[in-house]
Design a protein around this motif. Structure first.
Motif, PDB file in Angstrom:
ATOM      1  N   LEU A 108       0.861  -0.985  -0.199  1.00  0.00           N
ATOM      2  CA  LEU A 108       0.143  -0.013   0.022  1.00  0.00           C
ATOM      3  C   LEU A 108       0.702   1.147   0.134  1.00  0.00           C
ATOM      4  CD1 LEU A 108      -2.426  -1.526   2.502  1.00  0.00           C
ATOM      5  CD2 LEU A 108      -2.515  -1.413   0.062  1.00  0.00           C
ATOM      6  N   GLN A 109       1.936   1.533   1.062  1.00  0.00           N
ATOM      7  CA  GLN A 109       2.750   2.278   0.924  1.00  0.00           C
ATOM      8  C   GLN A 109       2.944   2.498  -0.950  1.00  0.00           C
ATOM      9  OE1 GLN A 109       5.777   3.093   4.631  1.00  0.00           O
ATOM     10  NE2 GLN A 109       4.762   0.686   4.197  1.00  0.00           N
ATOM     11  N   GLU A 110       4.077   1.878  -1.618  1.00  0.00           N
ATOM     12  CA  GLU A 110       4.720   2.074  -2.875  1.00  0.00           C
ATOM     13  C   GLU A 110       3.256   2.257  -3.653  1.00  0.00           C
ATOM     14  OE1 GLU A 110       8.529  -0.494  -3.510  1.00  0.00           O
ATOM     15  OE2 GLU A 110       6.098  -1.477  -4.305  1.00  0.00           O
ATOM     16  N   ARG A 111       1.448   2.419  -3.217  1.00  0.00           N
ATOM     17  CA  ARG A 111       0.936   2.978  -4.279  1.00  0.00           C
ATOM     18  C   ARG A 111       0.508   4.051  -3.944  1.00  0.00           C
ATOM     19  NH1 ARG A 111      -4.928  -1.230  -4.012  1.00  0.00           N
ATOM     20  NH2 ARG A 111      -5.265   0.384  -5.032  1.00  0.00           N
ATOM     21  N   ASP A 112       0.859   4.558  -2.426  1.00  0.00           N
ATOM     22  CA  ASP A 112       0.843   5.489  -1.536  1.00  0.00           C
ATOM     23  C   ASP A 112       1.588   6.557  -2.610  1.00  0.00           C
ATOM     24  OD1 ASP A 112       0.770   8.327  -0.190  1.00  0.00           O
ATOM     25  OD2 ASP A 112       0.327   7.118   1.217  1.00  0.00           O
ATOM     26  N   ILE A 113       2.424   6.417  -3.115  1.00  0.00           N
ATOM     27  CA  ILE A 113       3.680   6.887  -3.286  1.00  0.00           C
ATOM     28  C   ILE A 113       3.058   7.250  -4.877  1.00  0.00           C
ATOM     29  CG2 ILE A 113       6.415   6.941  -4.356  1.00  0.00           C
ATOM     30  CD1 ILE A 113       6.492   6.004  -1.502  1.00  0.00           C
ATOM     31  N   TYR A 114       3.254   6.271  -5.670  1.00  0.00           N
ATOM     32  CA  TYR A 114       2.556   6.152  -7.296  1.00  0.00           C
ATOM     33  C   TYR A 114       1.037   6.624  -7.416  1.00  0.00           C
ATOM     34  CZ  TYR A 114       0.363   4.373 -11.098  1.00  0.00           C
ATOM     35  OH  TYR A 114      -0.121   4.767 -13.229  1.00  0.00           O
ATOM     36  N   ASP A 115       0.422   7.297  -6.322  1.00  0.00           N
ATOM     37  CA  ASP A 115      -0.349   7.536  -6.425  1.00  0.00           C
ATOM     38  C   ASP A 115      -0.510   9.334  -6.326  1.00  0.00           C
ATOM     39  OD1 ASP A 115      -3.564   9.081  -6.261  1.00  0.00           O
ATOM     40  OD2 ASP A 115      -3.475   8.193  -4.599  1.00  0.00           O
ATOM     41  N   LEU A 116       0.470   9.740  -5.598  1.00  0.00           N
ATOM     42  CA  LEU A 116       0.284  11.057  -4.712  1.00  0.00           C
ATOM     43  C   LEU A 116       1.844  11.731  -5.054  1.00  0.00           C
ATOM     44  CD1 LEU A 116      -0.904  10.872  -1.357  1.00  0.00           C
ATOM     45  CD2 LEU A 116      -2.212  11.112  -3.756  1.00  0.00           C
ATOM     46  N   ALA A 120       6.404   4.969 -10.648  1.00  0.00           N
ATOM     47  CA  ALA A 120       6.244   3.842 -10.862  1.00  0.00           C
ATOM     48  C   ALA A 120       7.000   2.769 -10.142  1.00  0.00           C
ATOM     49  CB  ALA A 120       5.877   3.228 -11.938  1.00  0.00           C
ATOM     50  N   PHE A 121       6.776   1.706  -9.654  1.00  0.00           N
ATOM     51  CA  PHE A 121       7.309   0.516  -8.740  1.00  0.00           C
ATOM     52  C   PHE A 121       7.052  -1.012 -10.225  1.00  0.00           C
ATOM     53  CE2 PHE A 121       6.871   3.808  -5.862  1.00  0.00           C
ATOM     54  CZ  PHE A 121       7.987   3.784  -4.815  1.00  0.00           C
ATOM     55  N   GLU A 122       8.245  -1.275 -10.640  1.00  0.00           N
ATOM     56  CA  GLU A 122       8.338  -2.223 -11.254  1.00  0.00           C
ATOM     57  C   GLU A 122       7.672  -3.738 -10.783  1.00  0.00           C
ATOM     58  OE1 GLU A 122      11.704  -2.407 -14.069  1.00  0.00           O
ATOM     59  OE2 GLU A 122      10.536  -1.208 -15.478  1.00  0.00           O
ATOM     60  N   GLY A 123       7.058  -4.100 -11.047  1.00  0.00           N
ATOM     61  CA  GLY A 123       7.345  -5.648 -10.609  1.00  0.00           C
ATOM     62  C   GLY A 123       5.668  -5.629  -9.344  1.00  0.00           C
ATOM     63  N   HIS A 124       5.524  -4.352  -9.572  1.00  0.00           N
ATOM     64  CA  HIS A 124       3.671  -4.342  -8.083  1.00  0.00           C
ATOM     65  C   HIS A 124       3.114  -4.833  -8.845  1.00  0.00           C
ATOM     66  CE1 HIS A 124       0.816  -3.197  -5.761  1.00  0.00           C
ATOM     67  NE2 HIS A 124       2.169  -2.436  -5.048  1.00  0.00           N
ATOM     68  N   PRO A 125       2.436  -5.416  -8.427  1.00  0.00           N
ATOM     69  CA  PRO A 125       1.178  -6.890  -9.263  1.00  0.00           C
ATOM     70  C   PRO A 125       0.065  -5.909  -9.184  1.00  0.00           C
ATOM     71  CG  PRO A 125       1.465  -7.370  -7.044  1.00  0.00           C
ATOM     72  CD  PRO A 125       2.599  -6.268  -6.410  1.00  0.00           C
ATOM     73  N   ASN A 126      -0.428  -4.837  -8.260  1.00  0.00           N
ATOM     74  CA  ASN A 126      -1.641  -4.133  -7.934  1.00  0.00           C
ATOM     75  C   ASN A 126      -1.234  -2.578  -8.368  1.00  0.00           C
ATOM     76  OD1 ASN A 126      -4.417  -3.936  -8.654  1.00  0.00           O
ATOM     77  ND2 ASN A 126      -4.355  -3.628  -6.248  1.00  0.00           N
ATOM     78  N   LEU A 127      -0.539  -2.504  -8.835  1.00  0.00           N
ATOM     79  CA  LEU A 127      -0.563  -0.564  -9.156  1.00  0.00           C
ATOM     80  C   LEU A 127      -1.250   0.152 -10.104  1.00  0.00           C
ATOM     81  CD1 LEU A 127       2.416   1.119  -8.138  1.00  0.00           C
ATOM     82  CD2 LEU A 127       3.383   1.181 -11.033  1.00  0.00           C
ATOM     83  N   LYS A 128      -2.204   1.177  -9.325  1.00  0.00           N
ATOM     84  CA  LYS A 128      -2.647   1.345  -9.630  1.00  0.00           C
ATOM     85  C   LYS A 128      -3.784   2.931  -8.197  1.00  0.00           C
ATOM     86  CE  LYS A 128      -6.602  -1.078  -8.483  1.00  0.00           C
ATOM     87  NZ  LYS A 128      -8.012  -2.196  -8.534  1.00  0.00           N
ATOM     88  N   ARG A 129      -3.763   3.765  -8.931  1.00  0.00           N
ATOM     89  CA  ARG A 129      -4.455   4.951  -7.046  1.00  0.00           C
ATOM     90  C   ARG A 129      -5.006   4.346  -6.384  1.00  0.00           C
ATOM     91  NH1 ARG A 129      -3.257  10.112  -8.940  1.00  0.00           N
ATOM     92  NH2 ARG A 129      -2.727  10.490 -11.265  1.00  0.00           N
ATOM     93  N   ILE A 130      -4.580   4.893  -4.787  1.00  0.00           N
ATOM     94  CA  ILE A 130      -5.099   3.827  -4.018  1.00  0.00           C
ATOM     95  C   ILE A 130      -5.532   4.983  -3.508  1.00  0.00           C
ATOM     96  CG2 ILE A 130      -2.640   4.913  -2.750  1.00  0.00           C
ATOM     97  CD1 ILE A 130      -3.530   2.632  -0.799  1.00  0.00           C
ATOM     98  N   PHE A 131      -5.682   6.487  -3.398  1.00  0.00           N
ATOM     99  CA  PHE A 131      -6.585   7.213  -2.702  1.00  0.00           C
ATOM    100  C   PHE A 131      -7.636   8.249  -3.917  1.00  0.00           C
ATOM    101  CE2 PHE A 131      -3.102   7.429   0.622  1.00  0.00           C
ATOM    102  CZ  PHE A 131      -4.068   6.418   1.460  1.00  0.00           C
ATOM    103  N   LEU A 132      -6.545   8.989  -4.882  1.00  0.00           N
ATOM    104  CA  LEU A 132      -7.804   9.395  -5.851  1.00  0.00           C
ATOM    105  C   LEU A 132      -7.871   8.687  -6.620  1.00  0.00           C
ATOM    106  CD1 LEU A 132      -4.230  12.376  -6.439  1.00  0.00           C
ATOM    107  CD2 LEU A 132      -6.649  12.406  -4.805  1.00  0.00           C
TER     108      LEU A 132
END
Lengths: 149, 367
Positions: A108-116, A120-132
């Motif tokens: 969830l922390q990598e998704r947080d950074i990706y979103d805000l 991008a974090f390569e290899g994350h299985p579910n990398l999409k916006r978390i809050f927005l």
């Protein structure tokens, strides 16, 4: 008391194993280059003397010239800690390897950074916006972000 | 002829009393059994981390009240500690004791809500909740005495606390501390061996110790899985090294253990407050810090054992009056990493109990 390991010592230990990974160090932190991040993280986790089994926090900071991503690592086994830092020098599509394979706590922390922050974090299985929401334009925690209103 | 079946997806929340705020779980069922689950966040996202970059360090204290609004004192404490570390500010001893007293009372209040809400989720509709509220009310009265507020306290200051305690506070808190163990016994009597509580929580949502550590779980969730890790002991801050208290840990890591650990922690917090009151020194409660000041260029990460887990603040200063970066390490969010793992294979009613046993506050999850 959690002992903060010295950046110099940990940098030396990493250097013995992965010669080109460390770019810099200071009292409390080790700087590594982004390509070597995953290997360094694996070393820090699996080395029997270091044993960093707990990823306390991941933070991203926008310094205009580069993004700094900061990993606060703790060893519950030995009760010591280290700060691992890496840099992304592009604003277009900054990318780092995901450490989720080593520490699930990164999910969830990598998704947080990706979103805000838009890294991008390569290899994350579910990398999409978390809050927005999915159609949102831009990444608000970037320093050059202009809000619509 | 074999019957054709297909999985059904339902949305649980965002508006639902058992989501403890605005939170959605997209759950896929095979019959009644959960085969997939995705938590969906963001309904309470206010961009506090961004807002904080355009306010001074002092102005940001009330924002921290609005993270985990069931434990505002703890948020205040974690934040001002990070600023003090960044700027190298020493805190008077009396203020340190007052902070510990407030933080432990806050832990009791937060755990009361956690347990009460968990019982609510199990269908014990509001009776246990009202028992818990009876004691929480007394804690809120105490907080009202010291800062005039009952929810968003804004009590801690950089370098101490805003006011010294009023005259009527000490007798009231002593009375509360004397009464509290009896109340916890009462909860135990009602709940600890209650057949329905046992049936609904024993063996439900087991979090194995390896996964708990690997997934950065913290607080009662981590300790219920058997890890004796409490930042008050592992990395003592403020004056916590002067108190004698135990760290309760669970054996199985199921929903019952998470409930049980919270009940035991209330007893331990009561002990800490009692010791702190005994040692409370006289003196100043606030170091002289100007309302607007510029910490030197640098960064600081400071963490405390909040009621819900490791609550950390990472601040970066560029020597201006506002933080350059203000990051919250939110235990409520990170503890939800394992929610899917815990829920798979259980039924909807169990998922509600599992979710309740993690104890989150959406103000902190979404920030």
């Amino acid at each position: 008391m959690t002992t903060p390991l010295s950046g110099r010592d940990v940098a030396r230990q990493i250097g013995e194993h992965l010669p080109d990974a460390v770019t810099d160090f200071d009292e409390t932190a080790v700087f590594v280059n982004g390509e070597a991040l995953l290997e360094v993280a694996r070393f820090l986790k699996e080395n029997s003397e270091l044993g960093f089994d707990y990823l306390a926090a991941i933070t991203a900071v926008d310094f205009f010239q580069h993004f700094e991503v900061i990993y606060h690592l703790t060893s519950i086994k030995y009760n010591h800690s280290i700060v691992l830092k890496t840099r992304c020098c592009t604003r277009e599509s900054p990318t780092l390897p995901s450490v989720i394979g080593l520490w699930r706590g990164a999910d969830l922390q990598e998704r947080d950074i990706y979103d805000l922050m838009g890294i991008a974090f390569e290899g994350h299985p579910n990398l999409k916006r978390i809050f927005l929401w999915d159609g949102f334009q831009g990444h608000p925690l970037r320093k050059d972000y202009q809000s619509a209103t | 002829m074999p019957l054709k079946t297909e999985p059904v997806m339902i949305n649980f929340g965002p508006q639902h009393p058992s989501t403890h705020g605005v939170f959605r779980m997209r759950i896929t069922f095979d019959g009644e059994v959960i085969v997939d689950m995705e938590p969906i966040f963001g309904y309470l996202h206010r961009g506090i981390e961004k807002l904080a970059e355009s306010r001074t360090y002092t102005q940001n204290i009330p924002y921290t009240d609005r993270l985990d609004y069931l434990a505002s004192m703890s948020n205040n404490l974690a934040y001002v500690m990070a600023v003090e570390k960044l700027a190298g500010i020493a805190v008077p001893e009396r203020a340190e004791y007052l902070r510990v007293i407030m933080a432990e009372l806050m832990r009791i209040a937060s755990h009361l809500i956690a347990v009460g809400a968990l019982l609510n989720d199990m269908g014990a509709f509001f009776t246990p909740f009202m028992y818990m509220f009876r004691e929480r009310e007394k804690i809120l009265d105490l907080f009202e005495m010291v800062c005039g507020q009952r929810l968003t306290y804004n009590y801690m200051r950089i370098g101490g606390v805003s006011h010294d305690i009023p005259e009527e506070f000490l007798p009231a808190v002593k009375r509360f501390i004397d009464e509290m163990p009896g109340f916890v016994d009462e909860y135990d009597q009602l709940l600890a061996e209650n057949e329905i509580v046992l049936a609904r929580t024993k063996g439900v949502g087991i979090l194995p110790v390896e996964l708990a550590i690997n997934a950065s779980a913290s607080g009662p969730v981590l300790r219920a899985s058997g890890v004796k890790w409490d930042i008050r002991r592992a990395d003592p801050y403020s004056v916590y090294d002067r108190f004698d208290f135990e760290i309760p840990t669970g054996k199985m890591g199921d929903a019952y253990d998470r409930y049980w650990v919270r009940i035991q922690e209330m007893r331990q917090s009561t002990r800490i407050v009692k010791q702190a009151l005994g040692q409370l020194p006289q003196g100043e409660v606030r170091a002289k810090v100007p309302a607007t000041f510029r910490p030197p260029q640098g960064e600081a990460y400071s963490h405390i054992e909040g009621p819900k887990g490791e609550l950390g603040f990472y601040l970066v200063s560029d020597n201006s009056p506002n933080p350059y970066r203000f990051k919250v390490r939110a235990p409520s969010l990170i503890n939800l990493t394992v929610l899917r793992d815990l829920c798979l294979g259980w039924k909807l009613a169990d998922a509600i109990v599992i979710f309740g046993s993690i104890d989150i506050c959406m103000g902190e999850v979404d920030r």
